[in-house]
Design an enzyme around this catalytic site. Structure first.
Site, PDB file in Angstrom:
ATOM      1  N   ASP A 102       4.211  -4.708   3.390  1.00 48.68           N
ATOM      2  CA  ASP A 102       6.136  -5.074   3.786  1.00 48.68           C
ATOM      3  C   ASP A 102       5.903  -6.365   4.300  1.00 48.68           C
ATOM      4  O   ASP A 102       6.777  -7.089   3.485  1.00 48.68           O
ATOM      5  CB  ASP A 102       6.464  -3.701   4.101  1.00 48.68           C
ATOM      6  CG  ASP A 102       5.822  -3.681   5.441  1.00 48.68           C
ATOM      7  OD1 ASP A 102       4.726  -3.718   6.216  1.00 48.68           O
ATOM      8  OD2 ASP A 102       6.412  -2.756   6.545  1.00 48.68           O
ATOM      9  N   ARG A 115      -6.032   0.449   4.018  1.00 49.20           N
ATOM     10  CA  ARG A 115      -5.547   0.878   3.909  1.00 49.20           C
ATOM     11  C   ARG A 115      -4.959   0.311   1.996  1.00 49.20           C
ATOM     12  O   ARG A 115      -4.521   1.020   0.707  1.00 49.20           O
ATOM     13  CB  ARG A 115      -4.451   1.505   4.343  1.00 49.20           C
ATOM     14  CG  ARG A 115      -2.933   0.346   4.672  1.00 49.20           C
ATOM     15  CD  ARG A 115      -2.153   0.842   5.362  1.00 49.20           C
ATOM     16  NE  ARG A 115      -1.560  -0.122   5.570  1.00 49.20           N
ATOM     17  CZ  ARG A 115      -1.582  -0.896   7.427  1.00 49.20           C
ATOM     18  NH1 ARG A 115      -2.854  -0.385   7.885  1.00 49.20           N
ATOM     19  NH2 ARG A 115      -0.890  -1.396   7.665  1.00 49.20           N
ATOM     20  N   ARG A 169       1.300   5.881   4.609  1.00 53.44           N
ATOM     21  CA  ARG A 169       0.466   6.201   5.460  1.00 53.44           C
ATOM     22  C   ARG A 169       0.345   6.856   6.517  1.00 53.44           C
ATOM     23  O   ARG A 169       1.431   7.214   7.255  1.00 53.44           O
ATOM     24  CB  ARG A 169      -0.716   4.493   5.757  1.00 53.44           C
ATOM     25  CG  ARG A 169       0.766   3.901   6.274  1.00 53.44           C
ATOM     26  CD  ARG A 169       0.433   2.602   7.139  1.00 53.44           C
ATOM     27  NE  ARG A 169       1.615   1.784   7.645  1.00 53.44           N
ATOM     28  CZ  ARG A 169       2.318   2.345   8.486  1.00 53.44           C
ATOM     29  NH1 ARG A 169       2.370   3.109   9.727  1.00 53.44           N
ATOM     30  NH2 ARG A 169       2.868   1.126   9.150  1.00 53.44           N
ATOM     31  N   HIS A 198       0.896  -1.149  -0.329  1.00 56.20           N
ATOM     32  CA  HIS A 198       0.137  -0.064   0.302  1.00 56.20           C
ATOM     33  C   HIS A 198       0.950   1.156   0.123  1.00 56.20           C
ATOM     34  O   HIS A 198       2.140   1.357  -0.171  1.00 56.20           O
ATOM     35  CB  HIS A 198      -1.315  -0.020   0.921  1.00 56.20           C
ATOM     36  CG  HIS A 198      -0.229  -0.131   2.783  1.00 56.20           C
ATOM     37  ND1 HIS A 198       0.510   1.042   2.749  1.00 56.20           N
ATOM     38  CD2 HIS A 198       0.057  -0.999   3.694  1.00 56.20           C
ATOM     39  CE1 HIS A 198       0.936   0.880   4.137  1.00 56.20           C
ATOM     40  NE2 HIS A 198       0.781  -0.605   4.720  1.00 56.20           N
TER      41      HIS A 198
END
Ligand SMILES: *[C@@H]1O[C@H](CO)[C@@H](O)[C@H](O)[C@H]1NC(C)=O
Ligand SMILES: *[C@@H]1O[C@H](CO)[C@@H](O)[C@H](O)[C@H]1NC(C)=O
Ligand SMILES: *[C@@H]1O[C@H](CO)[C@@H](O)[C@H](O)[C@H]1NC(C)=O
Ligand SMILES: *[C@@H]1O[C@H](CO)[C@@H](O)[C@H](O)[C@H]1NC(C)=O
Ligand SMILES: *[C@@H]1O[C@H](CO)[C@@H](O)[C@H](O)[C@H]1NC(C)=O
Ligand SMILES: *[C@@H]1O[C@H](CO)[C@@H](O)[C@H](O)[C@H]1NC(C)=O
EC number: 3.1.3.8
Length: 474
Positions: A367, A179, A99, A96
């Site tokens: 991640d 997200r 954030r 993503h």
């Protein structure tokens, strides 16, 4: 909403009131437009984040995405297919975009600022902004800069693979967190804009996250990992004692405070989070509190956390990436998925949720999951175990660092190539625009392996990836 439940359940002092602040901030953020003015931006479609690369490319997994140079011999635009080859298959696995901090961290950062403002005796020079600084970061969701990273990422993918994508819309899967799904949607918007299509595509399959779900995009079903030792945290603990004391002492002596080593790292985290929160050309003033050398030490701290937490340095990390690798092999060879780890057999045996005849695939994840998958693939097998006491350079780690592998909006492209004069297809892997030298399947100077050699090299995944170790009591 999920984050709100988390805020209310939080037992950190002040969590509930803070949750309300977050609620307001979050609803404002969600209404904000996805694409900010592109001209004044540090972020670009082709090269990612370009401002102050000598420090901004050293923020570990909190770095904004940037194009990493290759060390194959195919310069200057090394990611283009070698002469005489066409890409016939492209798959992307993406993190993503940028954030806000996770909820727990966001609360700790707020407390840190309160403590500094309570106890400091002075705010000299580069610290001056801290006097009136107000902590207003939310938690967990994409920021506008993160949204723009994903729109840019979709456009980047289109620019590279337009010939293929024009006739073959991507099949898109996303892990279930908000997200991640929003990142997939923004990526699709960027792709549609670049392709001048009237409407973006949609996510085909969303796989929920959590311990009850088999999800190759979010690893939560390996008990021995979840409940076992934490070598990543241990390694970071050793390194923090080496590199932080001089930084901590300087900050404390300048401000007249007494913040701890861990809080010093938090102060460094705020450089990236404040920059990601405000999509302007400027980097946050937090970034100027530390030197270039200190950013390299910080990046190494984050790399240790990933390497020993979710990479080759953790005995169970590769195992958890095996399900995705077996799915990738199925797509590359157009054969049914063979896996007994964390794939969902219901999803993967149904052509509606796991087709085998598509040419373009896009998966959205996190991640840590991507780190597990890189370890399962064996991408960093030739990296020496990371030292816990001295910074190893990116050359010494064979291209392994948290910033080079899993920054915000990180992406792994896997390509199949048809090349003039060769009957067999080739495979290339490109991580954040760096062509990976796939030594383990005898890659040539363009990073190409024969498909059969690549499949052969993936014996770890194909033979089960030691999945039973997930159920050994520790
Ligand atoms: C700041 O000071 C106030 C008043 O002395 C105290 O109540 C509060 O706990 C302090 N907060 C922090 C984070 O140190
Ligand atoms: C697998 O996917 C199916 C279809 O979405 C779902 O009903 C089922 O609960 C999933 N099972 C696991 C263990 O994830
Ligand atoms: C670094 O620390 C981790 C965690 O304690 C340990 O597993 C690893 O062996 C250490 N690495 C080296 C190279 O010493
Ligand atoms: C600073 O904090 C440490 C704990 O982190 C404590 O041991 C020490 O006494 C404190 N020093 C002062 C001067 O308050
Ligand atoms: C989920 O994974 C477990 C462990 O490999 C497996 O036993 C189970 O059959 C899987 N469930 C589904 C629906 O794929
Ligand atoms: C990477 O190393 C692991 C552990 O030694 C091994 O099982 C695996 O086959 C290697 N992967 C590749 C692609 O060489």
């Amino acid at each position: 909403m999920r984050w709100h439940e988390m805020a209310s359940r939080s037992d950190v002092a002040g969590g509930q009131a803070f949750g309300v602040v977050l609620a307001i901030k979050m609803s404002l953020a969600l209404e904000a437009s996805a694409v900010a003015s592109p001209n004044k931006s540090c972020d670009t479609i082709d090269y990612g984040y370009r401002c102050s690369p000598e420090t901004s490319h050293f923020w570990g997994q909190y770095s904004l995405w940037f194009a990493v140079p290759s060390d194959t011999e195919t310069k200057p635009r090394d990611t283009e297919p070698p002469h005489g080859c066409v890409v016939t298959f492209a798959s992307v696995l993406s993190r993503h975009g940028g954030r806000d901090p996770t909820l727990g961290k966001s609360l700790l950062y707020k407390l840190l600022i309160a403590e500094i403002q309570n106890t400091s005796t002075q705010y000299p020079e580069e610290f001056a902004f801290l006097k009136d600084y107000q902590y207003t970061l939310g938690a967990d969701q994409l920021t506008d800069a993160g949204r723009r990273e994903m729109v840019n990422s979709g456009a980047h993918f289109y620019r590279r693979y337009s010939g293929l994508v024009d006739d073959n819309p991507p099949f898109v899967r996303s892990a279930g967190q908000a997200r991640v799904m929003e990142s997939a949607e923004k990526w699709l918007i960027g792709l549609a804009q670049a392709a001048k299509q009237s409407a973006p595509g949609t996510i085909d399959v969303t796989i929920p996250e959590g311990r009850e779900w088999n999800n190759t995009l979010s690893h939560d079903v390996c008990p021995a990992f979840l409940d076992g030792p934490k070598p990543g945290t241990d390694a970071q603990g050793i390194w923090i004692d080496e590199f932080v004391p001089p930084i901590k002492d300087r900050v404390n002596s300048r401000l007249g405070t007494n913040i701890s080593a861990v809080q010093t790292v938090y102060l460094m985290d705020l450089c990236s989070f404040e920059t990601v929160a405000h999509p302007s050309a400027e980097m946050s003033p937090f970034c100027d509190l530390f030197t270039e050398k200190e950013w390299h030490e910080y990046d190494y701290y984050q790399s240790l956390g990933k390497y020993y937490g979710y990479g080759n340095g953790h005995p169970l990390a590769p195992t958890q990436g095996v399900g995705y690798v077996n799915e990738l092999l199925a797509r590359l060879t157009e054969m049914p998925v063979q896996d007994h780890t964390n794939t969902n057999t219901t999803l993967d045996s149904d052509p509606a949720t796991f087709p085998l005849d598509r040419k373009v695939y896009a998966d959205f994840s996190h991640d840590n999951d991507m780190s597990d998958i890189f370890a399962a693939l064996g991408i960093y097998n030739s990296t020496e175990p990371l030292s816990n006491t001295t910074v190893m350079s990116i050359e010494e780690t064979n291209g392994y660092s948290a910033a080079w592998t899993v920054p915000f909006a990180a992406r792994m492209y896997v390509e199949k190539l048809k090349c003039h004069g060769d009957d067999e297809d080739f495979v290339r892997i490109i991580i954040n625009d760096r062509v990976i030298p796939l030594e383990f399947c005898s890659a040539d100077k363009h990073g190409r392996c024969k498909l059969s050699k690549f499949v052969e090299s993936q014996s770890f995944a194909r033979s089960g990836g030691l999945w039973d170790l997930c159920f050994v009591e520790t």
